[in-house]
Design an enzyme around this catalytic site. Structure first.
Site, PDB file in Angstrom:
ATOM      1  N   GLN A  95      66.332 -18.129  32.688  1.00 26.27           N
ATOM      2  CA  GLN A  95      66.278 -16.675  32.850  1.00 26.27           C
ATOM      3  C   GLN A  95      64.844 -16.183  33.041  1.00 26.27           C
ATOM      4  OE1 GLN A  95      68.378 -14.789  29.595  1.00 26.27           O
ATOM      5  NE2 GLN A  95      70.190 -16.049  29.875  1.00 26.27           N
ATOM      6  N   HIS A 167      66.653 -14.906  27.422  1.00 29.12           N
ATOM      7  CA  HIS A 167      66.537 -13.669  26.649  1.00 29.12           C
ATOM      8  C   HIS A 167      65.099 -13.184  26.470  1.00 29.12           C
ATOM      9  CE1 HIS A 167      70.756 -14.109  24.546  1.00 29.12           C
ATOM     10  NE2 HIS A 167      70.788 -14.346  25.849  1.00 29.12           N
ATOM     11  N   GLU A 260      76.362  -3.625  24.570  1.00 29.40           N
ATOM     12  CA  GLU A 260      76.097  -2.394  23.828  1.00 29.40           C
ATOM     13  C   GLU A 260      75.201  -1.431  24.596  1.00 29.40           C
ATOM     14  OE1 GLU A 260      75.983  -4.463  19.360  1.00 29.40           O
ATOM     15  OE2 GLU A 260      74.244  -3.363  20.118  1.00 29.40           O
ATOM     16  N   TYR A 270      69.533  -2.633  14.563  1.00 26.77           N
ATOM     17  CA  TYR A 270      70.788  -2.595  15.310  1.00 26.77           C
ATOM     18  C   TYR A 270      71.712  -3.774  14.994  1.00 26.77           C
ATOM     19  CZ  TYR A 270      69.017   1.543  17.363  1.00 26.77           C
ATOM     20  OH  TYR A 270      68.548   2.830  17.500  1.00 26.77           O
ATOM     21  N   TYR A 281      79.302 -17.938  21.405  1.00 24.74           N
ATOM     22  CA  TYR A 281      79.896 -18.612  22.557  1.00 24.74           C
ATOM     23  C   TYR A 281      80.764 -19.796  22.151  1.00 24.74           C
ATOM     24  CZ  TYR A 281      76.880 -15.822  25.587  1.00 24.74           C
ATOM     25  OH  TYR A 281      76.276 -14.790  26.239  1.00 24.74           O
TER      26      TYR A 281
END
Length: 386
Positions: A95, A167, A260, A270, A281
């Site tokens: 990513q 991430h 979200e 949060y 997963y």
């Protein structure tokens, strides 16, 4: 320089705003379907894994980051594309790679170069890496059409650098008064650090635009990097924007379920990974939020996921009924997902289908909406009203 051929109306779709049954909060009914909206979708060119698109304030020029490490500028009126020199070296893979690009709206009329902010994945020692944000000056030569970033300096680093290639988040936004810069710092798929305030993983950090730390941050009296943190307990934030009231919202990926949309508040937690409306997963459960769990709850969540790639609040007039709504670029959902805000509550009010994964979204000066498709031949698409 190159030119992008624009076949007029090469793709024209009529799409229905689909009713959403995705809000998983107990007792919520499905979001009401909005009226049929006919969209004109025009391909404006193909790019190699575009990750972020951003209109340069005061112009029709679109800045495009390509994940492998290239920054391009497209004059949307002519299709002319210029590759910008002076970009950082990125750690490309998974990513990771080139991330966000951002400008200061107050510099819309600046003629002698303007400030540019970039984020990217940066390599560290022992196969580690982390997000970085840099600031420089974008200068274009009118005679040669060459553009370069001068004096690029790193002003923030995600800490600590860790193994893995996921991430990063690394979205950038500025408060409406431009006094503060907010950076999304993902959990880097390490889970627990999002609840550990001795690092900046799984956090949103607030800085001044030069990268220095405000003394009134929620944890300013703690040792660094805590003093950077604005909110924490986040997973993977891929969209941030400000509503008409000047409130910051974030859009983040859940695990298997539980995407979200959050109203971001100073010092708030949060819940990730202690609470989530999704599950791991591998199928392991994660407790849902409860009224007494002490965490801030999302304004809306999705299971099945929409897999957000980016988000904006729409401010234009071309789609007048959408003004003030959040528009989310969906990856696995392959749609623009429209969400209406009422106080601190949010409701999905439209879903507009595309035939590809949508990575990034921005609003043009004329009120049209531009999206970037994900992937090696990702198209930039202009979305306008019929």
């Amino acid at each position: 320089m190159t030119y992008i051929s624009k076949a007029p109306l090469a793709l024209s779709l009529s799409t229905l705003a689909l009713a959403s049954c995705a809000n998983a909060e107990a007792g919520d009914s499905a979001a009401a379907a909005s009226a049929e909206v006919e969209l004109n979708i025009e391909p404006m060119g193909e790019f190699d894994r575009p990750w972020a698109i951003e209109f340069i304030p005061g112009s029709d020029t679109l800045a495009i980051t390509e994940k492998a490490g290239t920054l391009k500028l497209m004059k949307t009126g002519t299709g002319e594309v210029t590759t910008v020199s002076g970009v950082p070296e990125v750690d490309y893979g998974g990513q990771g790679g080139f991330g966000d690009v951002a400008f200061l709206p107050s510099e819309a009329n600046r003629e002698d170069g303007r400030t540019i902010y970039l984020s990217w994945a940066e390599a560290g020692e022992n196969d580690t890496r982390g997000a970085a944000v840099g600031r420089g000056t974008l200068v274009c030569n009118e005679d040669t059409d060459a553009c370069a970033i001068n004096d690029l300096k790193v002003i923030w680093r995600q800490g600590p650098k860790v193994t893995g290639k996921g991430h990063y988040s690394h979205r950038i936004t500025f408060s409406p008064d431009e006094k503060y810069m907010f950076i999304a710092s993902g959990d880097r798929q390490k889970l627990e650090p999002a609840q550990d305030r001795t690092n900046t993983l799984g956090s949103i950090v607030r800085l001044f635009p030069d990268g220095t730390i405000p003394t009134d941050n929620p944890m300013a009296d703690e040792i660094e990097p805590n003093d950077e943190i604005w909110s924490y307990g986040h997973r993977n934030i891929l969209g941030m924007d400000w509503d008409a009231q000047g409130r910051l919202w974030d859009m983040e990926h859940g695990p298997a379920g539980g995407d979200e949309l959050n109203l971001v508040e100073a010092g708030a937690n949060y819940g990730w990974p202690t609470r989530s409306y999704g599950k791991h997963y591998n199928g392991d459960p994660i407790p849902d939020h409860s009224a007494d769990d002490g965490f801030n709850k999302p304004a809306i969540h999705w299971t099945p996921v929409i897999a957000p790639g980016d988000m904006i609040f729409y401010t234009g007039d071309m789609f007048g009924a959408w003004k003030g709504d959040a528009l989310i670029a969906g990856l696995s959902s392959q749609a623009i997902v429209r969400v209406s805000i009422d106080g601190e509550k949010a409701t999905e009010t439209g879903r507009y289908a595309f035939d590809g994964r949508l990575r990034s979204i921005d609003e043009a000066p004329d009120g049209s909406i531009w999206v970037a498709e994900d992937g090696p031949e990702g198209r930039i698409l202009k979305v306008s009203a019929q």
